[in-house]
Design a protein around this motif. Structure first.
Motif, PDB file in Angstrom:
ATOM      1  N   GLY A  23       1.265  -0.782   0.226  1.00  0.00           N
ATOM      2  CA  GLY A  23      -0.361   0.017  -0.098  1.00  0.00           C
ATOM      3  C   GLY A  23       1.059   1.223  -0.035  1.00  0.00           C
ATOM      4  O   GLY A  23       0.201   2.192   0.127  1.00  0.00           O
ATOM      5  N   GLN A  32      -6.505   2.775  -4.136  1.00  0.00           N
ATOM      6  CA  GLN A  32      -6.860   1.671  -3.646  1.00  0.00           C
ATOM      7  C   GLN A  32      -5.496   0.951  -2.306  1.00  0.00           C
ATOM      8  O   GLN A  32      -5.844   0.449  -1.245  1.00  0.00           O
ATOM      9  CB  GLN A  32      -6.691   0.369  -4.538  1.00  0.00           C
ATOM     10  CG  GLN A  32      -7.609   0.709  -4.914  1.00  0.00           C
ATOM     11  CD  GLN A  32      -9.452   0.393  -4.691  1.00  0.00           C
ATOM     12  OE1 GLN A  32      -9.370  -0.606  -3.326  1.00  0.00           O
ATOM     13  NE2 GLN A  32     -10.482   0.294  -5.136  1.00  0.00           N
ATOM     14  N   PRO A  34      -4.836   3.074   0.218  1.00  0.00           N
ATOM     15  CA  PRO A  34      -5.631   3.033   2.062  1.00  0.00           C
ATOM     16  C   PRO A  34      -6.088   1.822   2.337  1.00  0.00           C
ATOM     17  O   PRO A  34      -5.755   1.671   3.795  1.00  0.00           O
ATOM     18  CB  PRO A  34      -5.913   4.203   1.817  1.00  0.00           C
ATOM     19  CG  PRO A  34      -5.949   5.029   0.608  1.00  0.00           C
ATOM     20  CD  PRO A  34      -5.032   4.056  -0.524  1.00  0.00           C
ATOM     21  N   LYS A  35      -6.619   1.411   1.384  1.00  0.00           N
ATOM     22  CA  LYS A  35      -7.694  -0.072   1.510  1.00  0.00           C
ATOM     23  C   LYS A  35      -6.700  -0.971   1.615  1.00  0.00           C
ATOM     24  O   LYS A  35      -6.255  -2.312   3.047  1.00  0.00           O
ATOM     25  CB  LYS A  35      -8.031  -0.594   0.757  1.00  0.00           C
ATOM     26  CG  LYS A  35      -9.867  -0.219   0.448  1.00  0.00           C
ATOM     27  CD  LYS A  35     -10.836  -0.232  -0.407  1.00  0.00           C
ATOM     28  CE  LYS A  35     -11.430   0.742  -0.808  1.00  0.00           C
ATOM     29  NZ  LYS A  35     -13.162   0.127  -1.509  1.00  0.00           N
ATOM     30  N   TYR A  36      -4.853  -1.144   0.996  1.00  0.00           N
ATOM     31  CA  TYR A  36      -4.228  -2.281   1.861  1.00  0.00           C
ATOM     32  C   TYR A  36      -3.308  -1.746   2.978  1.00  0.00           C
ATOM     33  O   TYR A  36      -2.959  -2.226   3.522  1.00  0.00           O
ATOM     34  CB  TYR A  36      -3.002  -1.874   0.757  1.00  0.00           C
ATOM     35  CG  TYR A  36      -3.196  -2.708  -0.461  1.00  0.00           C
ATOM     36  CD1 TYR A  36      -4.138  -4.058  -1.297  1.00  0.00           C
ATOM     37  CD2 TYR A  36      -3.192  -2.141  -1.935  1.00  0.00           C
ATOM     38  CE1 TYR A  36      -4.468  -5.012  -2.349  1.00  0.00           C
ATOM     39  CE2 TYR A  36      -4.380  -3.215  -3.676  1.00  0.00           C
ATOM     40  CZ  TYR A  36      -4.672  -3.770  -3.199  1.00  0.00           C
ATOM     41  OH  TYR A  36      -4.925  -5.068  -4.263  1.00  0.00           O
ATOM     42  N   GLY A  38      -5.155  -0.150   5.640  1.00  0.00           N
ATOM     43  CA  GLY A  38      -6.157  -0.578   6.585  1.00  0.00           C
ATOM     44  C   GLY A  38      -5.711  -2.148   7.092  1.00  0.00           C
ATOM     45  O   GLY A  38      -6.026  -2.081   8.410  1.00  0.00           O
ATOM     46  N   GLY A  39      -6.404  -2.191   5.924  1.00  0.00           N
ATOM     47  CA  GLY A  39      -6.170  -4.385   6.173  1.00  0.00           C
ATOM     48  C   GLY A  39      -5.151  -4.931   6.206  1.00  0.00           C
ATOM     49  O   GLY A  39      -4.934  -6.103   7.177  1.00  0.00           O
TER      50      GLY A  39
END
Length: 86
Positions: A23, A32, A34-36, A38-39
């Motif tokens: 990320g 995408q 921030p999703k990586y 955050g995940g």
């Protein structure tokens, strides 16, 4: 082949760190990213860390780690013995 819990925790940790790193490399290019990040953070702190803490404290007696009068007396006795031996 029997997979132990420590191996599962290690795999989750590596996957989480990998997702955070991936990320961060996509930060400027991909929405995408921030999703990586955050995940990966969720995997690391809400999955791997509680599993590790549960694994490490599973067979320990919590009374040994509490600050009670008995434990204070034991610590004072150990300290006295250590100072007498030196």
């Amino acid at each position: 082949m029997k997979i132990k819990l420590k191996h599962i925790i290690f795999i989750i940790m590596l996957a989480s760190l990998g997702a955070i790193g991936y990320g961060l490399t996509l930060e400027e290019k991909d929405p995408q990213a921030p999703k990586y990040i955050g995940g990966g953070t969720v995997g690391l702190f809400l999955v791997a860390m509680p599993l590790f803490l549960w694994k490490e404290s599973r067979f320990k007696n919590m009374k040994d780690y509490m600050l009670t009068k008995e434990n204070i007396i034991k610590m004072q006795e150990k300290e006295r013995k250590n100072t007498e031996n030196q």
